[in-house]
Scaffold this motif. Structure first.
Motif, PDB file in Angstrom:
ATOM      1  N   ALA A 110       0.830  -1.206   0.000  1.00  0.00           N
ATOM      2  CA  ALA A 110       0.000   0.000   0.000  1.00  0.00           C
ATOM      3  C   ALA A 110       0.862   1.252   0.000  1.00  0.00           C
ATOM      4  O   ALA A 110       0.558   2.228  -0.686  1.00  0.00           O
ATOM      5  CB  ALA A 110      -0.933   0.000   1.204  1.00  0.00           C
ATOM      6  N   SER A 111       1.925   1.213   0.749  1.00  0.00           N
ATOM      7  CA  SER A 111       2.767   2.397   0.850  1.00  0.00           C
ATOM      8  C   SER A 111       3.378   2.755  -0.502  1.00  0.00           C
ATOM      9  O   SER A 111       3.328   3.908  -0.943  1.00  0.00           O
ATOM     10  CB  SER A 111       3.861   2.153   1.888  1.00  0.00           C
ATOM     11  N   ALA A 112       3.927   1.774  -1.176  1.00  0.00           N
ATOM     12  CA  ALA A 112       4.528   2.036  -2.486  1.00  0.00           C
ATOM     13  C   ALA A 112       3.463   2.467  -3.482  1.00  0.00           C
ATOM     14  O   ALA A 112       3.659   3.416  -4.258  1.00  0.00           O
ATOM     15  CB  ALA A 112       5.240   0.788  -2.993  1.00  0.00           C
ATOM     16  N   MET A 113       2.326   1.797  -3.439  1.00  0.00           N
ATOM     17  CA  MET A 113       1.281   2.104  -4.415  1.00  0.00           C
ATOM     18  C   MET A 113       0.751   3.519  -4.244  1.00  0.00           C
ATOM     19  O   MET A 113       0.517   4.232  -5.221  1.00  0.00           O
ATOM     20  CB  MET A 113       0.143   1.097  -4.285  1.00  0.00           C
ATOM     21  N   THR A 114       0.564   3.926  -2.997  1.00  0.00           N
ATOM     22  CA  THR A 114       0.032   5.267  -2.781  1.00  0.00           C
ATOM     23  C   THR A 114       1.058   6.324  -3.177  1.00  0.00           C
ATOM     24  O   THR A 114       0.712   7.348  -3.756  1.00  0.00           O
ATOM     25  CB  THR A 114      -0.386   5.473  -1.319  1.00  0.00           C
ATOM     26  N   LYS A 115       2.302   6.050  -2.878  1.00  0.00           N
ATOM     27  CA  LYS A 115       3.347   6.991  -3.265  1.00  0.00           C
ATOM     28  C   LYS A 115       3.341   7.159  -4.792  1.00  0.00           C
ATOM     29  O   LYS A 115       3.388   8.264  -5.326  1.00  0.00           O
ATOM     30  CB  LYS A 115       4.706   6.439  -2.801  1.00  0.00           C
ATOM     31  N   LEU A 116       3.284   6.032  -5.482  1.00  0.00           N
ATOM     32  CA  LEU A 116       3.264   6.073  -6.940  1.00  0.00           C
ATOM     33  C   LEU A 116       2.042   6.810  -7.471  1.00  0.00           C
ATOM     34  O   LEU A 116       2.139   7.593  -8.419  1.00  0.00           O
ATOM     35  CB  LEU A 116       3.282   4.646  -7.498  1.00  0.00           C
ATOM     36  N   GLU A 135       4.310  16.684 -16.924  1.00  0.00           N
ATOM     37  CA  GLU A 135       5.569  16.002 -17.239  1.00  0.00           C
ATOM     38  C   GLU A 135       5.388  15.210 -18.533  1.00  0.00           C
ATOM     39  O   GLU A 135       4.283  14.877 -18.921  1.00  0.00           O
ATOM     40  CB  GLU A 135       5.922  15.019 -16.121  1.00  0.00           C
ATOM     41  N   PRO A 136       6.501  14.895 -19.180  1.00  0.00           N
ATOM     42  CA  PRO A 136       6.389  14.035 -20.362  1.00  0.00           C
ATOM     43  C   PRO A 136       5.693  12.734 -19.962  1.00  0.00           C
ATOM     44  O   PRO A 136       5.948  12.187 -18.903  1.00  0.00           O
ATOM     45  CB  PRO A 136       7.855  13.784 -20.736  1.00  0.00           C
ATOM     46  N   ASP A 137       4.866  12.265 -20.854  1.00  0.00           N
ATOM     47  CA  ASP A 137       4.040  11.123 -20.484  1.00  0.00           C
ATOM     48  C   ASP A 137       4.851   9.850 -20.229  1.00  0.00           C
ATOM     49  O   ASP A 137       5.435   9.277 -21.137  1.00  0.00           O
ATOM     50  CB  ASP A 137       2.989  10.868 -21.538  1.00  0.00           C
ATOM     51  N   ALA A 138       4.866   9.449 -18.995  1.00  0.00           N
ATOM     52  CA  ALA A 138       5.456   8.176 -18.603  1.00  0.00           C
ATOM     53  C   ALA A 138       4.447   7.081 -18.941  1.00  0.00           C
ATOM     54  O   ALA A 138       3.368   7.369 -19.424  1.00  0.00           O
ATOM     55  CB  ALA A 138       5.758   8.207 -17.113  1.00  0.00           C
ATOM     56  N   PRO A 139       4.827   5.838 -18.700  1.00  0.00           N
ATOM     57  CA  PRO A 139       3.863   4.766 -18.999  1.00  0.00           C
ATOM     58  C   PRO A 139       2.558   4.966 -18.243  1.00  0.00           C
ATOM     59  O   PRO A 139       2.539   5.490 -17.140  1.00  0.00           O
ATOM     60  CB  PRO A 139       4.590   3.511 -18.520  1.00  0.00           C
ATOM     61  N   GLY A 140       1.478   4.562 -18.846  1.00  0.00           N
ATOM     62  CA  GLY A 140       0.166   4.779 -18.257  1.00  0.00           C
ATOM     63  C   GLY A 140      -0.177   3.786 -17.166  1.00  0.00           C
ATOM     64  O   GLY A 140      -1.207   3.891 -16.535  1.00  0.00           O
ATOM     65  N   GLU A 141       0.702   2.834 -16.943  1.00  0.00           N
ATOM     66  CA  GLU A 141       0.376   1.816 -15.947  1.00  0.00           C
ATOM     67  C   GLU A 141       1.615   1.487 -15.125  1.00  0.00           C
ATOM     68  O   GLU A 141       2.699   1.297 -15.672  1.00  0.00           O
ATOM     69  CB  GLU A 141      -0.132   0.561 -16.636  1.00  0.00           C
ATOM     70  N   THR A 142       1.461   1.442 -13.827  1.00  0.00           N
ATOM     71  CA  THR A 142       2.568   1.073 -12.967  1.00  0.00           C
ATOM     72  C   THR A 142       2.119  -0.099 -12.111  1.00  0.00           C
ATOM     73  O   THR A 142       1.069  -0.043 -11.478  1.00  0.00           O
ATOM     74  CB  THR A 142       2.971   2.237 -12.041  1.00  0.00           C
ATOM     75  N   VAL A 143       2.912  -1.135 -12.121  1.00  0.00           N
ATOM     76  CA  VAL A 143       2.521  -2.358 -11.432  1.00  0.00           C
ATOM     77  C   VAL A 143       3.529  -2.679 -10.339  1.00  0.00           C
ATOM     78  O   VAL A 143       4.728  -2.720 -10.600  1.00  0.00           O
ATOM     79  CB  VAL A 143       2.437  -3.526 -12.430  1.00  0.00           C
TER      80      VAL A 143
END
Lengths: 351, 351
Positions: free
Chosen positions: A292-298, A310-318
């Motif tokens: 949860a901590s990592a996900m919320t930070k992201l 910002e320049p578009d980073a990937p639309g999905e972070t897993v």
DNA sequence: ATGAAAGCGCTAACAT
DNA sequence: ATGTTAGCGCTTTCAT
């Protein structure tokens, strides 16, 4: 005596008292360059004497920025509580504030979203998605959207989620490592995430050479649905089961134990989410934890990137989940051929 | 392609599309009289098509009113979730909106309060109070405050709460009615409400002629504290126990069951709050339910009265709780003199 | 460095 | 019933 008597001190009042223009006062109050030290001094003094405090609303209205992140969540979900906790921490570090809007049994996602939009949040973090693709598209046109925790496929919204497939891989591998082969999966029905977890189950079973043992029982995200699935299981129980989530697993545990099966001796159970329930001693569920901590930070980082263009980073972070072993899983004991000891001693039939 | 191109949808946009004036749109959006049904329809449609949401900052700036009720609650507390649910419903009926501010393990009550104050709420509803009297006094000077669920004694704030003493009376009377005499109380330590519930316990025991049996074990509001209290109990267990709240009772259940006591056969347990945990089949706790719906309705009503300057009604409103019987209480069986049957069959010692 | 003036999006008088 | 107008308190060009 009335509470409403206070008259508010404005920029104009300060300007008048300092004998300067409002624009200059504004510059001084915002601590930006463009005023002489002398003016600064006089303005500060005037403001202090008047007890002036800038009006945040007016400032926002004019400048068009709120530094506000909208969060749509479900009050009933323990895991959402964990996520909200993490979001507050992450937002704070980034100099943003959170505006919460809850979904309740009587207040659906659409209402929760529309409520928070009136706050003029600069981005939305949505913890649950029942919205249609069309609604999401429409929403994303109005404000940057980050979906947190659900695998929504949508080109217009960002997604931060844990790897559901890998999570179930961990569960199955854990059980296989304990010697189990007859491992079922109780799924989440039509819940978001359910498809990925089913798929993860199939993949892991296959990879372990157990495609012949694959069996998926229809479940759902609630205790009641887990309980219903458990009843289906009882006819011909497996030695282990991975369940869609912890709530569902709790319901399942309830039924199988009352039916006389011992957990984990007769049946090993793995949940998903590691919510507060799973921690309870009496449940003490082996489960797959999302970070949860990592996900919320992201999620907060992504939201701010979207806001600030910002320049578009990937639309999905897993993010990778991990297994938390508690007491509902145990190595498979020899073949269960001999009649079970006294495991039915508080079953339904009197002796 | 950049996301930052979105231009905000304003009242003027809606007016243009509907072919009417902004004033008329304003009337329609606020749902006040002064527009024909036909116009209403057209305006609504235009707003929907454009995805229009009113800007709260601007509205406030102009009207000086937000119609916003601030709510400070704990994300971790299931019962707070129930209260928030009720508050949304009540506020909606009254034409107010809620602004939520959560307390988390890292975000204490003071931060939560200060956060919501900057939203310019017209009143505050606080679901938990760790603030000092001085802090409350200061707070109440800035905004009308309603404390919901806690028995705070303070001349400057309104209180809506359930009758904790009567609640424990119900619990004790229920147990006495089942034949129990040796009834202990696991308290909530220094939690707000704990003193009242302790007192209710003493009163009810005395009224039932059981002053000689009175024993209060120090507990607390969490599962861990309930579990700790349970260990104290095990040396010389009573036949029944009333526990400060459901969370604590859950921890207690866990320990006593693992120690081999059967619930309710060997020990009857009554909780307090009727939170979501208590409903779970596997816990299925007999408990004292607070009437969340009535309490939230009252809290919202009081808050609005304070805002709109009604004549000062009483500063405290107390609602009656009621007992919800589930499966953790049962009539006392004959004297527990004979050796307990096979109640230790999953205890710590092998046969 | 400082000031004048034009709004931000909305509501509330006051027209019509 | 509908439109016109004048701001709410502030920031932001654009002058000076």
């Amino acid at each position: 005596m009335s509470r409403t008597g206070e008259t508010r001190v404005t920029l104009a009042d300060v300007a008048a008292r300092a004998g300067v223009s409002t624009a200059l006062v504004s510059i001084v109050m915002r601590e930006v360059p463009g005023a002489s030290p002398a003016s600064r001094q006089r303005v500060r003094q005037a403001a202090a004497e008047l007890g002036y405090h800038p009006d945040r609303q007016a400032r926002l209205l004019r400048s068009g920025r709120t530094r506000l992140l909208g969060v749509v969540f479900g009050v009933q979900y323990a895991f959402h509580g964990d996520l909200v906790t993490g979001l507050y921490a992450a937002a704070e570090r980034s100099g943003y504030e959170l505006s919460l809007s809850a979904m309740t049994p009587q207040r659906d996602e659409r209402r929760a979203i529309s409520g928070v939009l009136s706050e003029r949040c600069e981005a939305l973090i949505v913890l649950s998605v029942n919205s249609t693709q069309a609604e999401l598209t429409e929403l994303a046109r109005q404000v940057p959207v980050v979906v947190l925790g659900r695998n929504v496929r949508h080109r217009a919204v960002d997604v931060v989620r844990n790897d559901d497939r890998q999570g179930v891989h961990l569960a199955v591998d854990h059980l296989v490592g304990l010697g189990h082969r007859r491992i079922f999966h109780v799924d989440g029905g039509r819940s978001p995430g359910s498809a990925d977890r089913r798929r993860g189950y199939r993949e892991a079973m296959t990879r372990n050479g157990l495609e012949g043992e694959i069996r998926i029982v229809t479940g759902g995200p609630t205790e009641a649905e887990g309980a219903a699935a458990a009843r289906l299981l009882l006819d011909d129980p497996p030695t282990a089961v991975t369940v869609f989530n912890d709530r569902s697993a709790t319901g399942l545990l309830d039924v199988v134990r009352h039916a006389g099966l011992r957990v984990p001796e007769d049946l090993s159970v793995v949940g998903y989410d590691d919510d507060r329930l799973a921690h309870l001693g009496y449940i003490n569920l082996t489960t797959i934890a999302q970070d949860a901590s990592a996900m919320t930070k992201l999620a907060v980082t992504r939201a701010i990137e979207l806001i600030e263009g910002e320049p578009d980073a990937p639309g999905e972070t897993v993010t990778p989940p991990h297994l938390v072993q508690r007491s509902t899983t145990t190595p498979l004991t020899p073949p269960p051929s001999s009649s079970p000891p006294s495991s039915r001693d508080h079953g339904l039939l009197p002796p």
